[in-house]
Design an enzyme around this catalytic site. Structure first.
Site, PDB file in Angstrom:
ATOM      1  N   GLU A 204       0.870  -1.176   0.000  1.00 12.27           N
ATOM      2  CA  GLU A 204       0.000   0.000   0.000  1.00 12.27           C
ATOM      3  C   GLU A 204       0.907   1.226   0.000  1.00 12.27           C
ATOM      4  O   GLU A 204       1.887   1.247   0.758  1.00 12.27           O
ATOM      5  CB  GLU A 204      -0.903   0.033   1.231  1.00 12.27           C
ATOM      6  CG  GLU A 204      -1.924   1.154   1.147  1.00 12.27           C
ATOM      7  CD  GLU A 204      -2.932   1.158   2.299  1.00 12.27           C
ATOM      8  OE1 GLU A 204      -2.770   0.381   3.258  1.00 12.27           O
ATOM      9  OE2 GLU A 204      -3.864   1.961   2.224  1.00 12.27           O
TER      10      GLU A 204
ATOM     11  N   GLY B  61       2.697   2.335  10.946  1.00 14.32           N
ATOM     12  CA  GLY B  61       2.470   1.522  12.135  1.00 14.32           C
ATOM     13  C   GLY B  61       2.353   0.041  11.793  1.00 14.32           C
ATOM     14  O   GLY B  61       3.004  -0.801  12.392  1.00 14.32           O
ATOM     15  N   ALA B  62       1.521  -0.259  10.814  1.00 13.88           N
ATOM     16  CA  ALA B  62       1.283  -1.646  10.446  1.00 13.88           C
ATOM     17  C   ALA B  62       0.478  -1.704   9.156  1.00 13.88           C
ATOM     18  O   ALA B  62       0.018  -0.674   8.676  1.00 13.88           O
ATOM     19  CB  ALA B  62       0.511  -2.361  11.552  1.00 13.88           C
ATOM     20  N   MET B  63       0.322  -2.918   8.624  1.00 17.63           N
ATOM     21  CA  MET B  63      -0.358  -3.066   7.339  1.00 17.63           C
ATOM     22  C   MET B  63      -1.236  -4.311   7.327  1.00 17.63           C
ATOM     23  O   MET B  63      -0.803  -5.387   7.745  1.00 17.63           O
ATOM     24  CB  MET B  63       0.710  -3.142   6.236  1.00 17.63           C
ATOM     25  CG  MET B  63       0.132  -3.306   4.856  1.00 17.63           C
ATOM     26  SD  MET B  63      -0.892  -1.871   4.397  1.00 17.63           S
ATOM     27  CE  MET B  63      -2.063  -2.663   3.310  1.00 17.63           C
ATOM     28  N   GLU B  64      -2.424  -4.139   6.778  1.00 18.14           N
ATOM     29  CA  GLU B  64      -3.481  -5.153   6.881  1.00 18.14           C
ATOM     30  C   GLU B  64      -3.496  -6.192   5.765  1.00 18.14           C
ATOM     31  O   GLU B  64      -4.556  -6.739   5.468  1.00 18.14           O
ATOM     32  CB  GLU B  64      -4.834  -4.433   6.919  1.00 18.14           C
ATOM     33  CG  GLU B  64      -5.269  -3.748   5.595  1.00 18.14           C
ATOM     34  CD  GLU B  64      -4.932  -2.257   5.489  1.00 18.14           C
ATOM     35  OE1 GLU B  64      -4.005  -1.796   6.199  1.00 18.14           O
ATOM     36  OE2 GLU B  64      -5.588  -1.574   4.690  1.00 18.14           O
TER      37      GLU B  64
ATOM     38  N   GLU C 153      -5.774  -3.282  12.432  1.00 17.80           N
ATOM     39  CA  GLU C 153      -5.400  -4.085  11.256  1.00 17.80           C
ATOM     40  C   GLU C 153      -6.340  -5.278  11.104  1.00 17.80           C
ATOM     41  O   GLU C 153      -6.751  -5.618   9.999  1.00 17.80           O
ATOM     42  CB  GLU C 153      -3.944  -4.552  11.344  1.00 17.80           C
ATOM     43  CG  GLU C 153      -2.915  -3.441  11.547  1.00 17.80           C
ATOM     44  CD  GLU C 153      -3.030  -2.270  10.587  1.00 17.80           C
ATOM     45  OE1 GLU C 153      -3.435  -2.475   9.429  1.00 17.80           O
ATOM     46  OE2 GLU C 153      -2.706  -1.133  11.011  1.00 17.80           O
TER      47      GLU C 153
ATOM     48  N   GLU D 207     -10.211   3.746   5.971  1.00 14.78           N
ATOM     49  CA  GLU D 207      -9.446   4.201   7.135  1.00 14.78           C
ATOM     50  C   GLU D 207     -10.320   4.902   8.185  1.00 14.78           C
ATOM     51  O   GLU D 207     -10.194   4.631   9.375  1.00 14.78           O
ATOM     52  CB  GLU D 207      -8.278   5.078   6.705  1.00 14.78           C
ATOM     53  CG  GLU D 207      -7.224   4.348   5.868  1.00 14.78           C
ATOM     54  CD  GLU D 207      -6.659   3.093   6.517  1.00 14.78           C
ATOM     55  OE1 GLU D 207      -6.886   2.883   7.725  1.00 14.78           O
ATOM     56  OE2 GLU D 207      -6.001   2.298   5.812  1.00 14.78           O
TER      57      GLU D 207
HETATM   58  N1  0A1 Z   1      -3.284   0.759   5.773  1.00 22.16           N
HETATM   59  C1  0A1 Z   1      -2.401   0.865   6.887  1.00 22.16           C
HETATM   60  C2  0A1 Z   1      -1.474   1.991   6.865  1.00 22.16           C
HETATM   61  C3  0A1 Z   1      -0.374   2.010   5.880  1.00 22.16           C
HETATM   62  C4  0A1 Z   1      -0.438   2.880   4.843  1.00 22.16           C
HETATM   63  C5  0A1 Z   1       0.614   3.041   3.969  1.00 22.16           C
HETATM   64  C6  0A1 Z   1       1.729   2.288   4.186  1.00 22.16           C
HETATM   65  O1  0A1 Z   1       2.794   2.430   3.373  1.00 22.16           O
HETATM   66  C7  0A1 Z   1       2.862   3.537   2.584  1.00 22.16           C
HETATM   67  C8  0A1 Z   1       1.808   1.389   5.218  1.00 22.16           C
HETATM   68  C9  0A1 Z   1       0.736   1.248   6.054  1.00 22.16           C
HETATM   69  C10 0A1 Z   1      -3.232   1.118   8.118  1.00 22.16           C
HETATM   70  O2  0A1 Z   1      -4.178   1.887   8.068  1.00 22.16           O
HETATM   71  O3  0A1 Z   1      -2.904   0.589   9.156  1.00 22.16           O
HETATM   72 ZN    ZN Z   2      -5.917   1.434   8.490  1.00 25.72          ZN
END
Ligand code: 0A1
Ligand code: ZN
Length: 875
Positions: free
Chosen positions: A127, A267-270, A304, A326
């Site tokens: 992402e 922070g983290a990724m789903e 996540e 989000e």
């Molecule tokens: N979707 C994840 C956040 C996230 C967004 C971008 C990233 O890399 C550019 C990494 C993580 C969340 O909302 O936790």
């Molecule tokens: Zn998120």
């Protein structure tokens, strides 16, 4: 300027893709310096075949193309066009198999987007647009496919091989290599692809869903750290149960994996069934993590996990819809934490965060709507507006529809759109249709930027026995949006009688009717509340039902009264914050306001044992310097700092006895537990310590208390609390404690982040010098986002006094380091730039220096798109 003029992407230009990619087969041959990726894509035209065949345009970045074939036949160079970031096949067949082979370099991927290596572990971050750094693809969220992924790697260094979905095959290969094949049955966009390969330890547990599915939960971390995953695992189990109970949503596979890595941009990724985390949001034990860290773990693990439905099963059509997943998922994680802990305290913390990060964004040059209209670099739009304001918008819908109506809307949203990539409009339409309400005006919250201001006046009509309330709304202009339209919002109010009791507000209503929600929708509205026997005080925007700024005339007496009596804990907190803010503003403006009423009310609060300690800790914490500064016409950081210090000292002098009692009473001789109750007591004790430490320079006993608190702490919360105060005191104690801390934790990267951060936020005059020196510390690296945030980010965001030094040294430092970082990790560099964008709020001399810093950035060669966008908009 970047090499080519950066292109602006506009929401109104959205077109659905000409080709669908239905199945993706990936084959990774992992080597840090040379990873080969073979892709087999089943492509299907999705446009009218009467027309000319349309070109298939694929995205790619830093890919070395080795082979390309259609239906098994290699393409001649004449059959495709290879550009820097696009691969175009001008006349492809209707339906075909596209095979490509590329080589990529995970070891030099310092952007941490795509496939990279963190501490020897291969991991991905796709992402928003990282998948194109792995293979040629239509890298956009409305292209949803099923994935089958083969991973080949060295068995000794990468014994664990993970991807999305289910493990369907594994085995040995020649030369000490092995492989695993993963299959994800759920169609997903490319940004949810995930892969991990490394030598990892694992904590495993099983979870039975309410319909009886056995799910294997695993958390992978570096060896030796598995003992620090218990809290994350517990949080995951609680989140899974809660989503079933509150939202009726169950997990949908037999496996759920989490991997923690040390280098991560966010922070983290789903990623579907393979969440990848920043270590910071997984690893915790009492010795190395604070209560706030435990808190953060609980909410990020939940966040996540919740994305599995709100984001993965139903995803975004395009990146302008980012808040669809989000905002909704933040609302869900906030509700989860509120149900697990104290709801009022959670609300206070969330509003603090909204005000600290989102309100300034909405008032500055980077203001944008919850659903933006354009962007240059999507990575710049993972903002407080998309996340936190987005969650507030969902919260208002919840307030309008009630829990039952909201869940009805969720049910319809899922029934309609499961498996699809949709828009914010689709979400609101489901809410409206399920409840048969008209939300057309409400939708302006998605398109209009800026924080509305409500100007409120109330008046008691003695003759009529009625309370009359006039509410005017106004949203200040934001870049590109000069004129604003009135918004619809729920404004919750209460009226207190002279004894401080709630007056029932709903006609004929009794208990439970003490709050009334006013339906705000026009520029000016008047409400008359009948049957009010006596006037006293108006409690306004209870629970922060509307995410707005309120203007209302109140005197000290009324503020103190609300601070002592409001039955709505949020507004009780707010009354104190407002009162303190007024006093600090007056002091900063050169006045010497009387503090007596405030200090009396403050003392009452400290002595009220019916209140939960976590709440008192929040109420006794003065608004931050930034929050107060935002309220000045021209920000004067020194004056605000001085005003806040003065008020802290006056409170400490006047209420020393109460603070000492709290310090003693809130101590505990039980073993550390991160639960909300125990954390609340620690928080309050540490707030008391902080006030008492305001006397440390004049009273050796207080310095002693602080040093002892540091030395005898049996957990990181207490140790950090003391060190945070010590770093502001000149003298040998500070150095001694910092050295001790480094000795104890020097080998622990996460704890060293705290050590860097504390030194960066010290208010002592030599802080910048120290920060410069720390850039050369062996534990620091520009390639590690956590370190960059801990040292550079903490200084620029968390130390207004020293960052805004009159000689401009803070800005020079910021510009210089940002440019260096841009060559390493543009995403993180761009995210750090926000403080310079606030230049309009400062005096002329600082304005000039801040602008000069921005200009220097813009003039630099080889600027990334990320940094170009924020720097140019900031000017
Ligand atoms: N979707 C994840 C956040 C996230 C967004 C971008 C990233 O890399 C550019 C990494 C993580 C969340 O909302 O936790
Ligand atoms: Zn998120």
């Amino acid at each position: 300027m970047p090499d080519s003029a950066p292109q602006i992407i506009r929401r109104e230009d959205y077109r659905s893709p000409d080709y669908r990619i239905e199945q993706v087969e990936l084959d990774f041959d992992l080597e840090p310096r040379r990873t080969r990726v073979r892709a087999r894509l089943t492509v299907q035209a999705d446009h009218d075949q009467g027309d000319e065949p349309r070109p298939l345009v694929l995205d790619g970045e830093e890919l070395e193309l080795m082979a390309i074939a259609i239906d098994g036949r290699p393409l001649s160079p004449a059959e495709y066009v290879l550009e820097e970031q696009r691969l175009i096949i001008p006349r492809p067949p209707q339906r075909f198999l596209l095979e490509t082979e590329v080589v990529i370099r995970p070891d030099t991927n310092t952007e941490l987007s795509g496939l990279y290596v963190s501490n020897g572990v291969f991991c991905t971050q796709c992402e928003a647009e990282g998948f194109r750094r792995i293979t040629w693809f239509q890298d956009r969220p409305d292209v949803m496919a099923t994935y089958r992924t083969t991973i080949r790697a060295d068995r000794a260094t990468q014994p664990v091989l993970l991807s999305n979905g289910n493990l369907v095959e594994e085995g040995e290969l020649e030369q000490g290599r092995h492989f695993a094949v993963w299959e994800d049955p759920f169609p997903k966009p490319s940004y949810l692809f995930g892969l991990v390969a490394g030598d990892l330890a694992c904590n495993e547990r099983s979870f039975t869903t309410r319909s009886g599915r056995e799910v294997k939960l695993r958390i992978f971390v570096e060896h030796g750290k598995e003992g620090r995953t218990g809290y994350a695992m517990d949080s995951l189990v609680r989140a899974m149960r809660w989503d079933e109970e509150r939202f009726g949503l169950e997990y949908d596979l037999d496996l759920f994996n989490i991997v923690a890595v040390s280098d991560f941009n966010m922070g983290a990724m789903e990623n579907k069934s393979l969440n990848i985390f920043n270590d910071k949001y997984i690893l915790a034990d009492p010795e190395t993590a604070t209560d706030a860290d435990f808190d953060g773990i609980e909410s990020v693990v939940a966040h996540e996990y919740f994305h599995n439905w709100t984001g993965n099963r139903i995803t975004c059509r395009d990146w302008f819809q980012l808040s669809l997943k989000e905002g909704l998922t933040v609302f869900r994680d906030q509700e989860f934490s509120a149900d697990m802990r104290s709801r009022p305290v959670k609300r206070i913390q969330d509003v603090r965060r909204l005000r600290a990060a989102q309100f300034p964004e909405d008032a500055g040059p980077l203001a944008h709507p919850v659903r933006p209209d354009s962007y240059i670099e999507i990575n710049n739009f993972y903002t407080a507006t998309i996340y936190e304001k987005g969650a507030e918008v969902i919260r208002m819908l919840h307030a309008f529809l009630g829990e039952a109506g909201f869940q009805k809307g969720m049910g319809l949203y899922i029934a309609r759109h499961d498996g699809q990539a949709v828009t914010c409009d689709d979400f609101v339409a489901a809410m409206a249709d399920a409840n048969d309400v008209d939300l057309s005006q409400f939708k302006r919250w998605y398109s209009q930027a800026g924080t509305p201001v409500l100007t409120v006046s109330g008046r008691y009509d003695t003759g009529r026995g009625a309370y009359e309330l006039t509410v005017e709304q106004h949203t200040p202009p934001t870049p590109g949006q000069a004129d604003k339209q009135p918004l619809q919002m729920p404004l919750s109010i209460g009226l207190l009688d002279r004894q401080g009791r709630d007056i029932p507000l709903v006609p004929g209503g009794g208990a439970g009717q003490e709050s009334l929600t006013l339906p705000i929708r026009s520029e000016r509205q008047t409400f008359v509340i009948e049957d009010v026997p006596e006037p006293a005080a108006l409690s306004l925007n209870r629970g922060f039902s509307a995410p707005v700024n309120i203007r209302i005339d109140r005197d000290a007496e009324e503020r103190a009264f609300l601070m002592a009596h409001d039955s709505d804990p949020f507004q009780r907190w707010e009354a104190g914050q407002e009162f303190a803010t007024e006093l600090m503003l007056a002091t900063a403006g050169g006045q010497a306001p009387s503090l007596a009423a405030f200090i009396d009310a403050f003392g009452e609060l400290l002595r009220d044992r019916r209140l939960e300690p976590a709440f008192v800790a929040e109420a006794a914490t003065l608004p931050g310097e930034d929050y107060v500064a935002e309220r000045m016409v021209v920000i004067d950081v020194e004056a605000v700092h001085h005003a806040r210090q003065t008020l802290r000292r006056e409170i400490a002098l006047a209420l020393r006895a109460d603070l000492e009692v709290l310090y003693r009473e809130m101590a505990s001789d039980e073993a550390y537990s991160p639960d909300a109750e125990a954390a609340g007591r620690r928080a309050l004790r540490n707030v008391a310590l902080a006030y008492l430490s305001a006397l440390a320079e004049e009273d050796a006993r207080e310095l002693d208390r602080l040093v002892t608190h540091y030395r005898t702490a049996d957990n990181m919360t207490d140790r950090m609390a003391a060190l945070r105060l010590l770093v502001n005191l000149p003298g040998p104690e500070q150095e001694k404690a910092l050295r001790d801390f480094e000795d104890r934790y020097g080998s622990d990267m996460l704890v060293m982040d705290k050590w860097f951060m504390l030194q960066a936020i010290s208010t002592l005059p030599d802080t910048l010098e120290r920060v410069e020196t720390l850039l050369g510390h062996p534990a620091f690296s520009l390639e590690r986002p956590n370190k960059v945030r801990a040292l550079i980010g903490a200084f620029t965001v968390g130390n207004p006094l020293r960052y805004h030094a009159a000689d401009g040294s803070g800005y020079d430092f910021h510009a210089k380091r940002t440019l260096e970082l841009d060559q390493v990790n543009p995403q993180v560099a761009a995210r750090l730039l926000a403080p310079l964008g606030r230049w309009r709020r400062f005096d002329d001399a600082r304005q000039e220096k801040m602008k000069a810093a921005l200009q220097r950035i813009l003039a630099a060669p080889r600027l990334s798109r990320d940094l170009y966008e924020v720097a140019s908009k900031a000017l």
